[in-house]
Design a protein around this motif. Structure first.
Motif, short mmCIF file in Angstrom:
data_model
loop_
_atom_site.label_atom_id
_atom_site.label_comp_id
_atom_site.label_asym_id
_atom_site.label_seq_id
_atom_site.Cartn_x
_atom_site.Cartn_y
_atom_site.Cartn_z
N SER A 33 0.25 -2.33 5.96
CA SER A 33 1.52 -1.63 6.17
C SER A 33 2.14 -2.05 7.50
CB SER A 33 1.34 -0.12 6.10
OG SER A 33 0.18 0.26 6.80
N LEU A 37 5.85 -3.69 7.98
CA LEU A 37 6.84 -3.17 8.93
C LEU A 37 7.30 -4.26 9.91
CD1 LEU A 37 5.22 0.30 9.56
CD2 LEU A 37 7.54 -0.05 8.73
N ARG A 38 6.36 -5.06 10.37
CA ARG A 38 6.73 -6.13 11.32
C ARG A 38 7.63 -7.17 10.64
NH1 ARG A 38 1.87 -4.53 13.58
NH2 ARG A 38 0.65 -5.58 11.98
N MET A 58 7.72 3.03 15.20
CA MET A 58 6.68 2.02 15.34
C MET A 58 6.67 1.45 16.76
SD MET A 58 5.89 -1.41 13.16
CE MET A 58 7.25 -2.32 13.73
N LEU A 62 4.31 5.47 17.58
CA LEU A 62 4.10 6.67 16.76
C LEU A 62 3.96 6.28 15.30
CD1 LEU A 62 7.01 8.75 18.33
CD2 LEU A 62 4.55 9.02 18.80
N VAL A 64 5.00 6.08 11.51
CA VAL A 64 6.23 6.06 10.73
C VAL A 64 6.14 7.19 9.70
CG1 VAL A 64 7.38 4.63 8.99
CG2 VAL A 64 6.55 3.59 11.10
N ILE A 69 6.54 5.07 4.37
CA ILE A 69 5.35 4.27 4.02
C ILE A 69 5.19 4.21 2.50
CG2 ILE A 69 2.79 4.28 4.13
CD1 ILE A 69 4.10 3.29 6.71
N GLY A 91 -4.76 -0.24 6.71
CA GLY A 91 -3.93 0.59 7.59
C GLY A 91 -2.88 1.39 6.85
N ALA A 92 -2.91 1.34 5.53
CA ALA A 92 -1.84 1.95 4.75
C ALA A 92 -2.01 3.46 4.59
CB ALA A 92 -1.77 1.29 3.37
N ARG A 94 -3.18 6.79 6.80
CA ARG A 94 -3.55 7.19 8.17
C ARG A 94 -3.67 8.69 8.37
NH1 ARG A 94 -1.89 2.43 12.13
NH2 ARG A 94 -1.70 0.89 10.49
N GLN A 98 -1.16 11.49 3.36
CA GLN A 98 -0.97 10.15 2.77
C GLN A 98 -2.07 9.87 1.75
OE1 GLN A 98 -0.53 6.97 5.65
NE2 GLN A 98 1.27 7.89 6.59
P1 AMP Z 1 -0.86 -1.65 12.53
O1 AMP Z 1 -0.46 -3.08 12.65
O2 AMP Z 1 -1.65 -1.38 11.28
O3 AMP Z 1 -1.56 -1.14 13.76
O4 AMP Z 1 0.49 -0.80 12.39
C1 AMP Z 1 1.51 -0.88 13.34
C2 AMP Z 1 2.36 0.36 13.34
O5 AMP Z 1 2.99 0.54 12.06
C3 AMP Z 1 1.61 1.67 13.56
O6 AMP Z 1 1.38 1.92 14.92
C4 AMP Z 1 2.58 2.68 12.95
O7 AMP Z 1 3.69 2.89 13.79
C5 AMP Z 1 3.10 1.93 11.74
N1 AMP Z 1 2.29 2.20 10.54
C6 AMP Z 1 1.55 1.30 9.83
N2 AMP Z 1 0.95 1.88 8.78
C7 AMP Z 1 1.30 3.20 8.81
C8 AMP Z 1 1.00 4.33 7.99
N3 AMP Z 1 0.19 4.26 6.93
N4 AMP Z 1 1.57 5.52 8.32
C9 AMP Z 1 2.40 5.63 9.36
N5 AMP Z 1 2.72 4.61 10.19
C10 AMP Z 1 2.18 3.40 9.92
#
Ligand code: AMP
Length: 222
Positions: A33, A37-38, A58, A62, A64, A69, A91-92, A94, A98
């Motif tokens: 995830s 987002l990136r 993000m 914080l 999202v 998601i 990471g989907a 958290r 969810q």
């Molecule tokens: P990551 O690369 O997995 O550390 O994700 C980067 C950022 O994306 C996190 O710090 C959150 O802001 C957002 N994010 C990714 N996955 C989730 C999720 N399942 N729920 C909420 N925010 C998420």
């Protein structure tokens, strides 16, 4: 073998590394995830107010919103499974709401028999050590994890360059991440999958390859 593999684990547990390896080994799609987002962040033209809000959260470190998601990930899961591919979720999931909502989605799509959750377990202390003590090569950018096999290295194994700790691996920031995403935060999610009888636990302490063998075994047996 199940087709939807959910990776769980505290920061630094290596769940991202293991998720990618498993996807490559089994021809599954790695769905992170954070990566999704990136990718949106890289393509700001398509953004609407909801996306702006998600990206701002993000960037502030914080979470999202849950709804955002779901919109982002559910479609991807459906698309790949329809194409006959398995997915590895990284990471989907958290928080407990969810986990519950994903399960509802799986049930509604007759996919609940395809789900396996894999916890890569690591103590918060080890998590802290790994994140504060991992190093980066000043010359080639190689990341040197803090593992028994690498912790005594004095130069980069690839290019012999100088090794330094990363500037963003600040101990105070890491402490906060561990409080928010470590074992205490994970406990209700782990219990949720344990109660469903679909949780497998793999010790995240050994070297990457050893952990990968155990992950593979757990998934093959599912
Ligand atoms: P990551 O690369 O997995 O550390 O994700 C980067 C950022 O994306 C996190 O710090 C959150 O802001 C957002 N994010 C990714 N996955 C989730 C999720 N399942 N729920 C909420 N925010 C998420």
């Amino acid at each position: 073998m199940k087709k939807i593999i959910i990776f769980l684990g505290p920061p630094g547990s290596g769940k991202g590394t293991q998720a990618k390896k498993l996807a490559a080994d089994f021809g599954f799609v790695h769905l992170s995830s954070g990566d999704l987002l990136r990718n949106i962040l890289k393509n700001p033209l398509a953004n609407d107010p909801e996306t702006e809000k998600a990206l701002a959260a993000m960037k502030a470190g914080l979470l999202v919103s849950d709804q955002y998601i779901y919109k982002l990930v559910f479609g991807e899961i459906k698309k790949h499974l329809t194409d006959g591919k398995g997915v590895v979720l990284d990471g989907a999931i958290r928080n407990l709401p969810q986990a519950e909502e994903y399960q509802k989605f799986f049930q509604e799509n007759n996919l609940s028999d395809e789900v396996l959750a894999v916890e890569i377990s690591l103590t918060d202390e080890e998590s802290f050590n790994r994140l504060t003590k991992r190093r980066i090569c000043v010359s080639c950018g190689e990341i040197i994890p803090y593992l028994p096999a690498t912790r005594d290295l004095t130069a980069c194994p690839k290019c012999d360059g100088e090794l330094k700790t990363r500037a963003d691996d600040d101990p105070e920031v890491i402490k906060k991440r561990i409080v928010e995403q470590g074992n205490i935060a994970l406990a209700p999610i782990i219990s949720f999958y344990e109660n469903l009888g679909i949780l497998r636990r793999v010790d995240g302490q050994p070297a990457i390859e050893e952990v990968a063998v155990e992950v593979k075994k757990a998934v093959k047996a599912s």
